[in-house]
Scaffold this active site. Structure first.
Site, mmCIF file in Angstrom:
data_model
loop_
_atom_site.group_PDB
_atom_site.id
_atom_site.type_symbol
_atom_site.label_atom_id
_atom_site.label_comp_id
_atom_site.label_asym_id
_atom_site.label_seq_id
_atom_site.Cartn_x
_atom_site.Cartn_y
_atom_site.Cartn_z
ATOM 1 N N LEU A 137 37.233 56.121 51.668
ATOM 2 C CA LEU A 137 38.362 55.496 50.968
ATOM 3 C C LEU A 137 38.136 55.399 49.459
ATOM 4 O O LEU A 137 38.650 54.490 48.807
ATOM 5 C CB LEU A 137 38.663 54.106 51.537
ATOM 6 C CG LEU A 137 38.998 54.049 53.035
ATOM 7 C CD1 LEU A 137 39.284 52.604 53.431
ATOM 8 C CD2 LEU A 137 40.175 54.946 53.383
ATOM 9 N N GLY A 188 46.210 53.421 60.129
ATOM 10 C CA GLY A 188 46.782 54.228 61.193
ATOM 11 C C GLY A 188 48.156 53.733 61.619
ATOM 12 O O GLY A 188 48.750 52.850 60.972
ATOM 13 N N ASP A 196 37.570 57.338 62.007
ATOM 14 C CA ASP A 196 37.385 58.320 60.937
ATOM 15 C C ASP A 196 36.108 58.124 60.126
ATOM 16 O O ASP A 196 35.692 59.048 59.424
ATOM 17 C CB ASP A 196 38.568 58.260 59.958
ATOM 18 C CG ASP A 196 39.888 58.630 60.610
ATOM 19 O OD1 ASP A 196 39.875 59.042 61.783
ATOM 20 O OD2 ASP A 196 40.924 58.488 59.949
ATOM 21 N N GLU A 224 47.176 44.595 23.201
ATOM 22 C CA GLU A 224 47.584 44.256 21.846
ATOM 23 C C GLU A 224 46.381 44.090 20.922
ATOM 24 O O GLU A 224 46.374 44.596 19.791
ATOM 25 C CB GLU A 224 48.417 42.967 21.847
ATOM 26 C CG GLU A 224 49.705 43.062 22.641
ATOM 27 C CD GLU A 224 49.560 42.560 24.074
ATOM 28 O OE1 GLU A 224 50.476 41.893 24.565
ATOM 29 O OE2 GLU A 224 48.504 42.840 24.697
ATOM 30 N N CYS A 230 51.058 37.687 25.432
ATOM 31 C CA CYS A 230 50.771 36.373 26.003
ATOM 32 C C CYS A 230 50.758 35.311 24.907
ATOM 33 O O CYS A 230 50.457 35.581 23.748
ATOM 34 C CB CYS A 230 49.460 36.384 26.777
ATOM 35 S SG CYS A 230 48.005 36.749 25.777
#
Length: 369
Positions: free
Chosen positions: A210, A303, A206, A58, A81
């Site tokens: 990420l 996994g 692995d 805003e 808010c």
């Protein structure tokens, strides 16, 4: 003030929602809000929540509109808010700017707001309409809503599954399952998440990064969370080596060795200890901990064991299955450890919401009922 135009209201709210999406994954613990200011049918200000959660949408839109905002209408995807936090209330800024109308998609469930922002605007003679674009706004703010109501982030489980229902090779050996277009989609999903979670088994097998590796979007990489009850994450792993560039949080148990914790801390990794069983982390408590730290949208990319733990605990709010047409064969391991894939796809708590093809792969989506 001109009479409300339902078609225009819908169109401008859709734009506000589109703007808010720019902040997904970057504004936590605050919601990613979008705002548009319109006067005489012309857009005079746009804003979205900035990285780190401030400035709010805003005030950004008001700054861009300047003095022209007087008498205008603001479209905002969540109630402005009304409380003093690290910044003054957005409701007060709207009042001071002299807007004549506010169209708000949703009331904010945060008890510090919860209708008080709308009430303050109305008390100062500003017309307030609530509910336009509400369904879309609930999806946009699902992480904020979940954290406020349940004290935890919204959980999206991502699974890549072969044609025969496998997610990898035995012994934790990785295998490419989906094609490039599906992998690009996963990177976009990462960019829109606050954090991404795996188990240490995936980290060991692995050695993943990420991160979001779409061109130009590296800075959109989420916080990387590793469940590691014994603190066996290697110091030479790519996660640890890049911890000062993109945050890594390791969640561990009460008996993990202090020496391993100190070594990780020295390399910029945050170590979060949890009470409970020494060698098994309660995923419900993990989510509560992440919620306390401000995470609103969590992508689970672990996994079969980690995936199954969230499914069995009924803590999956959204699931994305990337199905490959290629089988892995007898040497593969099931997508969910100790449970059939139907525990997810036929769960009474989840419903299918859509499917699409990406190259040779099929994407299926599920959402909590």
């Amino acid at each position: 003030m001109a009479a409300a135009d339902p078609l225009a209201d819908t169109r401008f709210m859709a734009l506000a929602l589109s703007l808010g999406a720019r902040g997904l994954g970057r504004t936590w613990p605050n919601p990613a809000v979008g705002a548009v200011i319109v006067k005489d049918g012309v857009i005079i200000g746009r804003g979205w929540t900035q990285p780190g959660g401030r400035p709010h949408a805003e005030t950004e839109a008001l700054r861009r509109a300047g003095a022209a905002a007087r008498g205008a209408t603001m479209y905002v995807t969540l109630e402005p808010c009304s409380h003093h936090g690290k910044t003054p209330p957005c409701a007060d800024a709207i009042i001071a700017a002299g807007l004549s109308r506010v169209v708000s998609a949703l009331e904010d469930p945060n008890p510090k707001v919860a209708g008080q922002g709308h009430a303050r605007l109305r008390a100062h003679g500003i017309a307030v309409d609530v509910g336009i674009g509400a369904d879309e706004a609930r999806r946009a703010h699902v992480g904020h809503i979940r954290r406020i109501r349940d004290g935890r982030p919204h959980v999206m489980l991502k699974l890549a599954v072969s044609a025969d229902g496998k997610a990898g090779l035995s012994g934790g050996r990785p295998v490419a399952i989906t094609g490039e277009r599906a992998r690009d989609r996963v990177h976009m999903m990462r960019a829109e998440s606050d954090a991404i979670l795996i188990g240490v088994g995936t980290a060991l097998a692995d050695d993943p990064q990420l991160t979001c590796r779409l061109p130009g979007m590296e800075e959109r990489s989420p916080v990387r969370v590793v469940l590691d009850s014994k603190l066996t994450l290697p110091l030479m792993s790519r996660l640890v080596e890049t911890a000062r560039e993109t945050p890594v949080w390791v969640i561990t148990g009460p008996r993990a060795p202090a020496a391993a914790e100190n070594a990780l801390l020295d390399r910029g990794v945050a170590v979060l200890r949890m009470d409970g069983a020494p060698h098994r982390l309660d995923v419900g408590k993990v989510l509560a901990l992440l919620g306390e730290r401000g995470i609103t949208r969590l992508m689970v990319e672990g996994g079969p064991a980690v995936a199954a733990s969230f499914v069995v605990a009924d803590l999956v709010d959204e699931a994305v299955l990337l199905r490959s047409p290629k089988p892995i064969g007898a040497d593969g391991v099931p997508a969910l450890d100790g449970a059939p894939l139907t525990a997810l796809t036929q769960s009474s708590h989840l419903r299918p919401t859509g499917r699409e093809t990406l190259g040779d792969d099929l994407v299926e989506r599920y959402e909590r009922v």
